[in-house]
Motif scaffolding. Structure first.
Motif, PDB file in Angstrom:
ATOM      1  N   GLY A  73     -10.439  12.813  -2.233  1.00  0.00           N
ATOM      2  CA  GLY A  73      -9.196  13.643  -2.732  1.00  0.00           C
ATOM      3  C   GLY A  73      -7.901  12.876  -2.633  1.00  0.00           C
ATOM      4  N   HIS A  74      -7.721  12.309  -1.727  1.00  0.00           N
ATOM      5  CA  HIS A  74      -6.178  11.734  -1.582  1.00  0.00           C
ATOM      6  C   HIS A  74      -6.051  10.407  -2.490  1.00  0.00           C
ATOM      7  CE1 HIS A  74      -5.798  13.900   2.117  1.00  0.00           C
ATOM      8  NE2 HIS A  74      -4.557  13.509   2.095  1.00  0.00           N
ATOM      9  N   ALA A  78      -3.349  10.209  -5.428  1.00  0.00           N
ATOM     10  CA  ALA A  78      -2.652   8.992  -5.332  1.00  0.00           C
ATOM     11  C   ALA A  78      -2.620   8.341  -6.901  1.00  0.00           C
ATOM     12  CB  ALA A  78      -2.903   8.026  -4.373  1.00  0.00           C
ATOM     13  N   PHE A  79      -3.848   8.236  -7.237  1.00  0.00           N
ATOM     14  CA  PHE A  79      -3.940   7.752  -8.828  1.00  0.00           C
ATOM     15  C   PHE A  79      -2.994   8.766  -9.803  1.00  0.00           C
ATOM     16  CE2 PHE A  79      -6.323   7.515 -12.914  1.00  0.00           C
ATOM     17  CZ  PHE A  79      -6.069   6.409 -13.119  1.00  0.00           C
ATOM     18  N   ILE A  80      -3.303   9.930  -9.672  1.00  0.00           N
ATOM     19  CA  ILE A  80      -2.454  10.740 -10.457  1.00  0.00           C
ATOM     20  C   ILE A  80      -0.948  10.854 -10.495  1.00  0.00           C
ATOM     21  CG2 ILE A  80      -1.920  13.340 -11.062  1.00  0.00           C
ATOM     22  CD1 ILE A  80      -4.559  12.507 -12.176  1.00  0.00           C
ATOM     23  N   TYR A  81      -0.447  10.530  -9.269  1.00  0.00           N
ATOM     24  CA  TYR A  81       0.713  10.477  -9.043  1.00  0.00           C
ATOM     25  C   TYR A  81       1.370   9.082  -9.538  1.00  0.00           C
ATOM     26  CZ  TYR A  81       5.113   9.663  -6.284  1.00  0.00           C
ATOM     27  OH  TYR A  81       6.313   9.404  -5.674  1.00  0.00           O
ATOM     28  N   THR A  92       4.347   8.603 -12.281  1.00  0.00           N
ATOM     29  CA  THR A  92       5.585   7.916 -12.043  1.00  0.00           C
ATOM     30  C   THR A  92       5.817   6.884 -12.910  1.00  0.00           C
ATOM     31  OG1 THR A  92       5.073   8.310  -9.803  1.00  0.00           O
ATOM     32  CG2 THR A  92       6.616   6.452 -10.132  1.00  0.00           C
ATOM     33  N   LEU A  93       4.605   6.046 -13.361  1.00  0.00           N
ATOM     34  CA  LEU A  93       4.588   4.814 -14.239  1.00  0.00           C
ATOM     35  C   LEU A  93       5.055   5.594 -15.716  1.00  0.00           C
ATOM     36  CD1 LEU A  93       1.632   2.757 -13.508  1.00  0.00           C
ATOM     37  CD2 LEU A  93       3.885   2.276 -13.024  1.00  0.00           C
ATOM     38  N   GLY A  94       4.679   6.790 -15.919  1.00  0.00           N
ATOM     39  CA  GLY A  94       4.822   7.375 -17.341  1.00  0.00           C
ATOM     40  C   GLY A  94       6.449   7.783 -17.374  1.00  0.00           C
ATOM     41  N   ALA A  95       7.043   8.182 -16.307  1.00  0.00           N
ATOM     42  CA  ALA A  95       8.304   8.616 -16.073  1.00  0.00           C
ATOM     43  C   ALA A  95       9.218   7.266 -16.406  1.00  0.00           C
ATOM     44  CB  ALA A  95       8.487   9.498 -14.950  1.00  0.00           C
ATOM     45  N   GLN A  96       8.718   6.378 -15.771  1.00  0.00           N
ATOM     46  CA  GLN A  96       9.665   4.948 -16.101  1.00  0.00           C
ATOM     47  C   GLN A  96       9.541   4.612 -17.353  1.00  0.00           C
ATOM     48  OE1 GLN A  96       8.122   2.331 -13.047  1.00  0.00           O
ATOM     49  NE2 GLN A  96       9.226   3.344 -11.312  1.00  0.00           N
ATOM     50  N   ASN A  97       8.437   4.630 -18.150  1.00  0.00           N
ATOM     51  CA  ASN A  97       8.550   3.994 -19.528  1.00  0.00           C
ATOM     52  C   ASN A  97       9.218   4.791 -20.398  1.00  0.00           C
ATOM     53  OD1 ASN A  97       6.770   1.960 -18.373  1.00  0.00           O
ATOM     54  ND2 ASN A  97       4.966   3.054 -18.899  1.00  0.00           N
TER      55      ASN A  97
END
Length: 38
Positions: free
Chosen positions: A20-21, A25-28, A32-37
């Motif tokens: 679950g963790h 972490a993968f979803i997060y 995060t990478l999507g927001a940076q792009n």
């Protein structure tokens, strides 16, 4: 309610928590990478 849980239940619980963790972490990381792009 018994005082001790079976060993298999503890192992399964630890595996579920770990998976679950890792999934969270993968979803997060994806968000995060999507927001940076942008």
């Amino acid at each position: 309610m018994e005082d001790r849980f079976p060993r298999a239940l503890w192992v399964r619980l630890i595996i579920y928590v770990a998976v679950g963790h890792l999934f969270a972490a993968f979803i997060y990381l994806l968000f995060t990478l999507g927001a940076q792009n942008q």
